[in-house]
Design a protein around this motif. Structure first.
Motif, PDB file in Angstrom:
ATOM      1  N   MET A  52       0.803  -1.216   0.000  1.00 51.57           N
ATOM      2  CA  MET A  52       0.000   0.000   0.000  1.00 51.57           C
ATOM      3  C   MET A  52       0.841   1.274   0.000  1.00 51.57           C
ATOM      4  N   GLN A  55      -0.300   3.890  -2.518  1.00 51.39           N
ATOM      5  CA  GLN A  55      -1.624   4.403  -2.166  1.00 51.39           C
ATOM      6  C   GLN A  55      -1.536   5.422  -1.029  1.00 51.39           C
ATOM      7  N   ARG A  58       0.041   8.594  -2.211  1.00 54.37           N
ATOM      8  CA  ARG A  58      -0.928   9.358  -3.005  1.00 54.37           C
ATOM      9  C   ARG A  58      -1.916  10.093  -2.099  1.00 54.37           C
ATOM     10  N   GLU A  59      -2.426   9.395  -1.070  1.00 52.89           N
ATOM     11  CA  GLU A  59      -3.386  10.013  -0.149  1.00 52.89           C
ATOM     12  C   GLU A  59      -2.765  11.225   0.550  1.00 52.89           C
ATOM     13  N   LEU A 155      -9.230   6.628  -1.586  1.00 54.55           N
ATOM     14  CA  LEU A 155      -9.488   6.054  -2.915  1.00 54.55           C
ATOM     15  C   LEU A 155      -9.340   7.085  -4.026  1.00 54.55           C
ATOM     16  N   THR A 168     -10.042   2.227 -12.385  1.00 50.37           N
ATOM     17  CA  THR A 168     -10.249   1.461 -11.149  1.00 50.37           C
ATOM     18  C   THR A 168     -11.701   1.560 -10.710  1.00 50.37           C
TER      19      THR A 168
END
Length: 446
Positions: A52, A55, A58-59, A155, A168
């Motif tokens: 992760m 991810q 990115r968040e 997300l 996605t």
């Protein structure tokens, strides 16, 4: 038994206020300024194990980029040798979802105000190349003044990283746009607009426009945009909703057109933004690097005693300002995903009573000190249902039990919590007389 109060850098860390599969969110206080904060805590090993890293990067990057009055603000990111800490603005008004459940539905004027703030926030995200992809009332928080704050960018997509159409399939099924389900690629801006339309419908109606007992039937209904507005919707609101919930993303209304809509512009006060702050993303990689001089100090202060003591500052923030009645009003509590009750029974008796009741309900009980996790299959057998309880001492011989959903459906949690309180009525303290706030605060801090 020992009591532990942790510090992470300049932040004193308190109770857990949210819990997910890969992270916990804890209440904290900045010891230099006295300001409250929320700390999202993630284990580095878990992030690596589940691949992760990108991810999470990115968040964090997205939250640094999208600074707006109607978006939860990221203050800073810290790292210890084993954990990553995302320091966020503490939004004390709870979820918009809770308000809908509590009131049934909102007035058209109130719904419009929240919708205007939502559109302002989403428009700002899109102007920065960010698409949220999981907009729903559970991810919309309210501050102490009743202003909306968009949260949870886990997300989200950033077009600098993902150019062109997005592919996605993500989001919550009832709020997701039909083209997201097609697997043919979709425009992130149009998909977010659809989710905003579903949210507006839910605010005004008190129920979802698309709801079916199984996913194939639900997707069929979403693809056909088969919904009907209730009779109390004004003509202007209904017209706008049909333009937003258009199954064709190419003809669906865009944000700039929504902002010119006659129903939308009524009493609309656009947010005035200052000059864009310069955003540096160089430190995002640093929180994952094995550089010891970048690690934040992480200390635990341990004292003898029972459950963790909750101080007056935490009590005030927990109860939305100085109105402490919500802590003791059973009628207000059960609609929220994080709820609490108060008991004068010893902490060990509370833990034993909850454990015995949970086992009688067929739940597995995991207990460590004065914190419990109750687990079982969800009612529809589609996944896991889990609840976490933690006992805090708020005054001598007075304990607060914090209860929060860790996994499963929110409505299922509501039913569980109501049932729990009914069956624990013999240990739940119900004050016979309403105590003025100042006196109650003294009582809790003596």
């Amino acid at each position: 038994m020992k009591k532990v109060r942790r510090k992470v850098g300049k932040y004193e860390v308190g109770r857990t206020i949210g819990e997910g599969t890969f992270a916990k969110v804890k209440f904290a206080r900045n010891t230099e300024t006295g300001e409250s904060a929320a700390i999202k805590v993630m284990s580095k090993s878990t992030i690596l194990e589940h691949r992760m890293v990108e991810q999470i990067k990115r968040e964090i990057s997205i939250m640094k980029i999208v600074r707006h009055p109607n978006i939860v603000r990221l203050h800073e990111v810290l790292a210890s040798q084993t954990k990553i800490y995302i320091i966020l603005e503490f939004v004390m008004g709870g979820e918009l979802y809770d308000k809908i459940v509590q009131q049934g539905k909102l007035s058209e004027n109130e719904s419009r105000r929240y919708f205007q703030q939502l559109i302002d926030a989403v428009a700002h995200c899109h102007s920065k190349g960010v698409y949220h992809r999981d907009l729903k009332p559970e991810n919309l928080l309210l501050d102490a003044f009743g202003n909306l704050k968009v949260s949870d960018f886990g997300l989200s997509a950033l077009t600098k990283q993902v150019p062109g159409l997005l592919h996605t399939t993500c989001g919550t099924p009832n709020y997701v746009a039909p083209e997201v389900l097609s697997n043919l690629g979709y425009d992130g801006a149009a998909a977010d607009v659809w989710s905003c339309g579903v949210i507006l419908f839910v605010l005004m109606a008190g129920y979802l426009p698309f709801e079916e007992p199984n996913l194939p039937a639900l997707f069929e209904r979403i693809n056909a945009a088969a919904f009907k507005c209730p009779f109390w919707f004004s003509a202007g609101a209904e017209t706008l909703l049909h333009k937003i919930l258009d199954p064709n993303p190419k003809t669906r209304i865009r944000i700039e057109e929504i902002r010119r809509d006659p129903w939308f512009v009524r009493s609309y006060v656009p947010v005035k933004l200052g000059r864009d702050e310069e955003v540096n993303l160089d430190d995002v990689q640093a929180v994952f690097d094995d550089i010891k001089d970048k690690y934040v100090a992480e200390n635990s202060e341990t004292t003898e005693g029972g459950p963790l003591t909750m101080n007056a500052f935490e009590m005030i923030t927990l109860s939305q300002g100085l109105n402490l009645s919500a802590l003791f009003d059973r009628r207000q509590d059960y609609v929220k995903r994080q709820t609490r009750f108060v008991s004068r029974q010893p902490a060990k008796v509370i833990i034993a009573s909850v454990g015995a009741l949970a086992e009688s309900m067929g739940l597995k009980v995991h207990c460590r000190s004065y914190k419990m996790r109750l687990e079982g299959a969800s009612a529809n057998k589609a996944g896991q249902f889990a609840v976490v309880l933690e006992v805090f001492e708020v005054a001598p011989s007075l304990f607060m039990v914090d209860v929060r959903k860790a996994a499963g459906d929110t409505l299922e949690y509501h039913k569980f919590y109501k049932n729990l309180c009914e069956k624990l009525s013999d240990i739940i303290w119900k004050p016979a007389v309403s105590v003025p706030n100042s006196g109650l605060l003294r009582q809790m801090t003596c």
